[in-house]
Scaffold this active site. Structure first.
Site, PDB file in Angstrom:
ATOM      1  N   GLY B 242       0.672  -1.406   0.059  1.00 13.23           N
ATOM      2  CA  GLY B 242      -0.032  -0.092  -0.026  1.00 13.23           C
ATOM      3  C   GLY B 242       0.968   0.898  -0.090  1.00 13.23           C
ATOM      4  N   ILE B 465      -1.005  -5.806   4.918  1.00 18.47           N
ATOM      5  CA  ILE B 465      -0.074  -5.327   3.912  1.00 18.47           C
ATOM      6  C   ILE B 465       1.476  -5.792   4.038  1.00 18.47           C
ATOM      7  CG2 ILE B 465      -1.721  -3.217   3.827  1.00 18.47           C
ATOM      8  CD1 ILE B 465       0.635  -1.789   5.450  1.00 18.47           C
ATOM      9  N   THR B 467       3.084  -6.412   7.020  1.00 16.19           N
ATOM     10  CA  THR B 467       3.881  -5.868   8.125  1.00 16.19           C
ATOM     11  C   THR B 467       4.149  -6.819   9.249  1.00 16.19           C
ATOM     12  OG1 THR B 467       1.947  -5.107   9.510  1.00 16.19           O
ATOM     13  CG2 THR B 467       2.961  -3.521   8.278  1.00 16.19           C
ATOM     14  N   THR B 610      10.381  -9.502  11.689  1.00 16.68           N
ATOM     15  CA  THR B 610       9.399  -8.821  10.941  1.00 16.68           C
ATOM     16  C   THR B 610       9.774  -7.249  11.021  1.00 16.68           C
ATOM     17  OG1 THR B 610       7.637  -8.662  12.543  1.00 16.68           O
ATOM     18  CG2 THR B 610       7.602 -10.507  11.073  1.00 16.68           C
ATOM     19  N   GLN B 614      10.691  -4.815   7.972  1.00 17.29           N
ATOM     20  CA  GLN B 614      10.150  -3.381   7.899  1.00 17.29           C
ATOM     21  C   GLN B 614      11.319  -2.353   7.809  1.00 17.29           C
ATOM     22  OE1 GLN B 614       6.621  -2.079   8.532  1.00 17.29           O
ATOM     23  NE2 GLN B 614       6.623  -4.012   7.409  1.00 17.29           N
ATOM     24  N   LYS B 678       5.365   1.563  19.498  1.00 25.57           N
ATOM     25  CA  LYS B 678       5.077   2.499  18.749  1.00 25.57           C
ATOM     26  C   LYS B 678       5.038   2.426  17.186  1.00 25.57           C
ATOM     27  CE  LYS B 678       8.283   5.514  21.314  1.00 25.57           C
ATOM     28  NZ  LYS B 678       8.682   6.839  21.597  1.00 25.57           N
ATOM     29  N   GLU B 682       7.272   2.926   8.750  1.00 27.49           N
ATOM     30  CA  GLU B 682       7.461   3.770   7.554  1.00 27.49           C
ATOM     31  C   GLU B 682       8.797   4.635   7.937  1.00 27.49           C
ATOM     32  OE1 GLU B 682       3.374   5.466   5.915  1.00 27.49           O
ATOM     33  OE2 GLU B 682       3.816   6.173   7.705  1.00 27.49           O
TER      34      GLU B 682
END
Ligand code: FES
Ligand code: FES
Lengths: 168, 719
Positions: B242, B465, B467, B610, B614, B678, B682
């Protein structure tokens, strides 16, 4: 402005014999139908993905007679007598994952998973072709498969791991 | 397998639970569905970027065998109000004859086969009255004021901020530095283009959609089609990437409207070229940063001006000034403008706000360090913000100092060789930059069932998506309930499940927190039924089928969203630093990434496996932005020059070396969420561009202030 608005003729269909994941099929297709659209829309093998439909992303990669090809760039009628392997055909008949699939899992070589079927097929071919002499070589020979999640370091690691397991 | 062993699930490198589905082709993405009777849809987009539609002749297209209908605006059912969502367009599609951007939908072809729809698409004959396009540099500029004043700022980000007299402070500063930084428009380019499959059954609507925020669709389509939101069923378990472009867009509405118009299911999978005008992009931005400091490099004043392009009718503000909390500085002055040009609506893209903002700020900080003559890392430490420099609030948690130190150590920053050392044809350079990220929190909801057979089911309408979210939820539940993790399954991706927040960048916070709270409720329920400590024994002893907990992770004050700490009394942000080594070929202008370290202070890491993926993915995005990505507008037609993955460069495997180290500082943010975590997804992409530009300067001695750092730009600068 006069336009010819006659009904355009329904395109002719052609009989094609094709083996998909070991299963022999006889199909009637229009000459314009791509292998990708046929796999996905006609016979329901939706594991193979469409990312661009123009040969630029590799997400539609399948094996045709053992060679990796972009299924969006091949017509079904070109596959007369061919054997096609898709991601659905990688695992063993008992569902046991292929070493490449296992290595992708171990290395977390995917995120959204959309490019993954193409990466897996490409990886199988890359190993078979003998392009796993070094990480650099793998990176080069896996660069036809885009991954926007950018799992590239993990993909490279997974290909190296699977190549080793497969004795390459 | 005792339950005590399971309490270490959080923090362990679990393998993705959805992996087997993705690895065998069994994962069903929206366009993998095909209900009986489905028609294939292809959009016809405007070929001019400005003007109006005069006539549309659909006769020839309709005559193609297999074509069932060609819909224009008149053929659509009446459409009710389009709801306003953050970062989503509001102008109804195919309404009126005005064209505001290239590719704006003017018709939809519906056919029995994809081939017939594709054949007919170019046969739809549209006559336009073209008007002059408005290109970047020539558009009307608008200064954006306080939020909601004119409805154009949808979040509190990007508002003007001023403390002190920046003009006077710049005048009197012993050291001054000022420069402008440019970054181009860029597209998200997920490998899966967006797709919507819509099927009506009376007033009930079923949607298979490629989306990151399925909770948007029931209220939207209830409003537009005058139905009950409960009658909108969204099925969206897997989304093929996305990065910000899969929220609400008009193609979704058109697919639904078309299905209603023809009374059959409609499948619209955007063609790759259509995606460039349909789901946003990160807009072209120019930024000016002015810094004043004393001779030791202590900041005295920081001024930041930003302008981004947006559409003629749709407004998007890229809040790049939201980096202003990074450094301690007495005088701060920031403001933003938008510029209206004939393009579609921009949208958030990995990483919005701080991504663009740090390209400018961190580049300027690197340049200032050079001017003052101290190490760039030392300059940053001298300006370290011990509390939020804007509000004076304490940080909810900040371990940036540790992130710098650990990153520098892993990279060998302090012992790095001098820039410009030679390796064959290559000159080697190093650079670094900080990262800061905002914290946008939303409520999440989850239901957890513990059954008498010892199995646990987590139910929540998240989309995958990539993550690793579902896996993280099982880890959280394993520790909260105290059951073996392999007993836990997740049901997701269906709007019949509890509605939760969007899957943009911080979904672990809202839905992970909701799972934790639901598990705690479940344990309370269980304790009321049985005094046995082991939850599985307890549920059996209680003689019930299952015990259920369902909770929403509320924000303080019950608000729908809060920013950077909201009303908690704390300032809440993420922090980090990147260190890169590049090689530059000064003859050819090539830049290569050799190795890198990303070091982050981002709260508790639920799953290091994971989370690493990311951050590695984000790092590659940063490299792409720094050196190759750009979407160019044709300077006469205002059409995107390349609308395909061949002409638009994004990183490929060969671009990204294996030697990238991801480091997370050990941290637990008690204030950010009930699980100490948190948002991180991105964040790894921010600051990389500034670090790369610094490394290029270190290697060959030229500053590139316009991205991407292409061979042409480098050779021009070196000439
Ligand atoms: S879909 Fe075939 S290469 Fe992209
Ligand atoms: S895993 Fe998402 S594109 Fe590769």
């Amino acid at each position: 402005m006069s336009r010819d608005t006659q009904i355009r003729e329904q395109p002719k269909t052609h009989e094609v014999r094709i083996r998909v994941n070991g299963e022999e099929r006889v199909t009637e297709v229009e000459a314009r139908t791509s292998l990708l659209d046929w796999l996905r829309e006609a016979i329901g093998l939706t594991g193979t993905k469409k990312g661009c439909n123009e040969g630029a992303c590799g997400s539609c990669t399948v094996l045709v007679d053992g060679r990796r090809m972009n299924a969006c760039m091949i017509l079904v009628v070109q596959c007369e007598g061919s054997a096609v392997t898709t991601v659905e055909g990688l695992a063993g008949p008992d569902g046991e994952l292929h070493p490449v699939q296992r290595a992708f899992s171990a290395c977390d070589a995917y995120q959204c998973g959309y490019c993954t079927p193409g990466q897996l097929i490409s990886a199988v071919a890359c190993i078979e072709e003998g392009h796993t002499g070094s990480e650099e070589e793998v990176r080069e020979w896996m660069s036809g498969n885009l991954c926007r999640c950018s799992a590239y370091p993990q993909i490279t690691a997974a290909v190296m791991m699977a190549a080793e397991e497969l004795g390459r | 397998m005792s339950s005590a062993d399971a309490r270490t699930a959080v923090g362990s490198a679990r393998t993705r639970i959805e992996g087997p589905l993705k690895l065998t082709g069994a994962a069903r993405y929206s366009m993998d569905n095909l209900p009986p009777g489905t028609l294939y849809a292809v959009l016809v987009g405007a070929t001019v970027a400005s003007g109006s539609v005069v006539t549309i002749d659909v006769a020839e297209a309709k005559a193609v065998a297999g074509v069932v209908s060609v819909l224009t605006g008149e053929d659509l059912p009446p459409l009710g109000p389009v709801l306003e969502f953050p970062g989503a367009p509001v102008k109804k599609p195919m309404e009126g004859d005005q064209i505001h951007f290239e590719g704006q939908a003017v018709a939809i072809v519906l056919a029995e086969t994809l081939e017939a729809a594709e054949e007919a698409r170019p046969l739809v004959s549209v006559a336009y009255a073209a008007e002059p396009v408005v290109l970047p540099g020539a558009g009307e500029r608008q200064f954006l004021g306080a939020p909601d004043g004119d409805g154009t700022v949808w979040w509190p980000y990007g508002q003007p901020f001023a403390r002190g007299d920046s003009a006077a402070a710049l005048e009197s500063a012993p050291v001054r530095f000022a420069a402008s930084y440019v970054q181009p428009s860029r597209h998200h380019n997920p490998i899966e283009t967006s797709g919507t499959l819509a099927s009506w059954d009376g007033d009930r609507l079923t949607l298979w959609d490629s989306i990151q925020a399925s909770m948007l669709l029931p209220p939207m389509f209830a409003s537009v089609f005058g139905i009950d939101p409960a009658d909108v069923h969204v099925i969206a378990p897997f989304t093929g990437g996305g990065f910000g472009c899969k929220g609400f867009w008009m193609h979704q509405l058109l697919a639904v409207a078309a299905a209603k118009a023809v009374g059959r299911p409609v499948k619209l999978h955007l063609r790759r070229g259509d995606q460039y005008n349909a789901t946003g992009f990160q807009p072209l931005m120019t930024q000016r940063v002015e810094l004043g400091a004393d001779a030791e490099g202590h900041l005295q004043v920081y001024r930041h001006r930003v302008a981004n392009i947006t559409g003629m009718v749709e407004t998007y503000l890229e809040a790049a000034t939201e980096v202003k909390a990074l450094y301690e500085c007495p005088v701060i002055d920031t403001a933003q403008e938008i510029e209206r040009v004939t393009v579609g609506m921009p949208s958030p893209m990995r990483c919005p706000n701080e991504g663009p903002g740090l390209w400018a700020l961190e580049s300027a900080i690197n340049e200032l360090a050079h001017e003052v003559g101290i190490d760039p890392l030392e300059l940053r430490l001298r300006n370290y913000a011990e509390k939020d420099p804007l509000t004076g609030r304490p940080w909810s948690s900040k371990k940036l100092r540790e992130a710098y130190a650990e990153g520098a150590e892993l990279f060998g920053w302090h012992g790095r060789p001098r820039g410009g050392r030679r390796d064959g044809n290559w000159l080697i350079g190093t650079g670094m930059a900080s990262a800061v990220g905002g914290t946008m929190r939303m409520p999440g909801t989850a239901r957890v069932r513990l059954r008498s057979d010892g199995s646990v089911l987590i139910e929540t309408d998240v989309q995958d998506i990539g993550t690793g979210l579902q896996t993280l939820l099982t880890q959280i539940a394993a520790d909260e309930i105290g059951v073996p993790i392999d007993n836990i399954d997740v049901a997701w991706g269906d709007s019949a499940l509890p509605t939760t927040g969007p899957i943009y960048g911080s979904s672990t916070m809202h839905t992970g927190s909701a799972v934790a709270l639901a598990c705690r409720e479940l344990r309370r329920e269980l304790a009321a039924l049985s005094s046995l400590a082991d939850p599985i024994e307890a549920v059996r002893a209680a003689g019930v089928e299952e015990v259920v907990g369902e909770r929403t992770s509320q924000l303080p004050g019950g608000v729908e969203v809060d920013h950077d700490g909201g009303s908690t009394g704390f300032s809440m942000r993420t922090f980090g630093a990147s260190f890169v080594e590049v090689a530059v070929d000064p003859m050819l202008g090539l830049v290569r990434l050799r190795r890198a370290v990303g070091s982050y202070s981002v709260g508790r890491i639920i799953n290091p496996k994971t989370a690493r993926s990311q951050m590695l993915g984000s790092f590659a995005w940063g490299w792409g932005k720094a050196t190759m990505e750009a979407s160019e507008l044709d300077p006469t037609t205002a059409r995107w020059l390349s609308k395909d993955l061949a002409g638009v460069h994004i990183p490929v495997n060969a671009d990204i070396p294996g030697d990238i180290t991801i480091n997370f500082v050990d941290e637990y943010d008690h204030h950010a969420s009930p699980i100490g975590a948190k948002g991180i997804g991105e964040f790894g992409s921010v600051g990389i561009d500034a670090a790369v530009a610094e490394a290029v300067f270190d290697a060959v001695g030229v500053r590139i202030r316009e991205l991407p750092i292409t061979p042409k730009r480098l050779l021009d600068a070196l000439a």
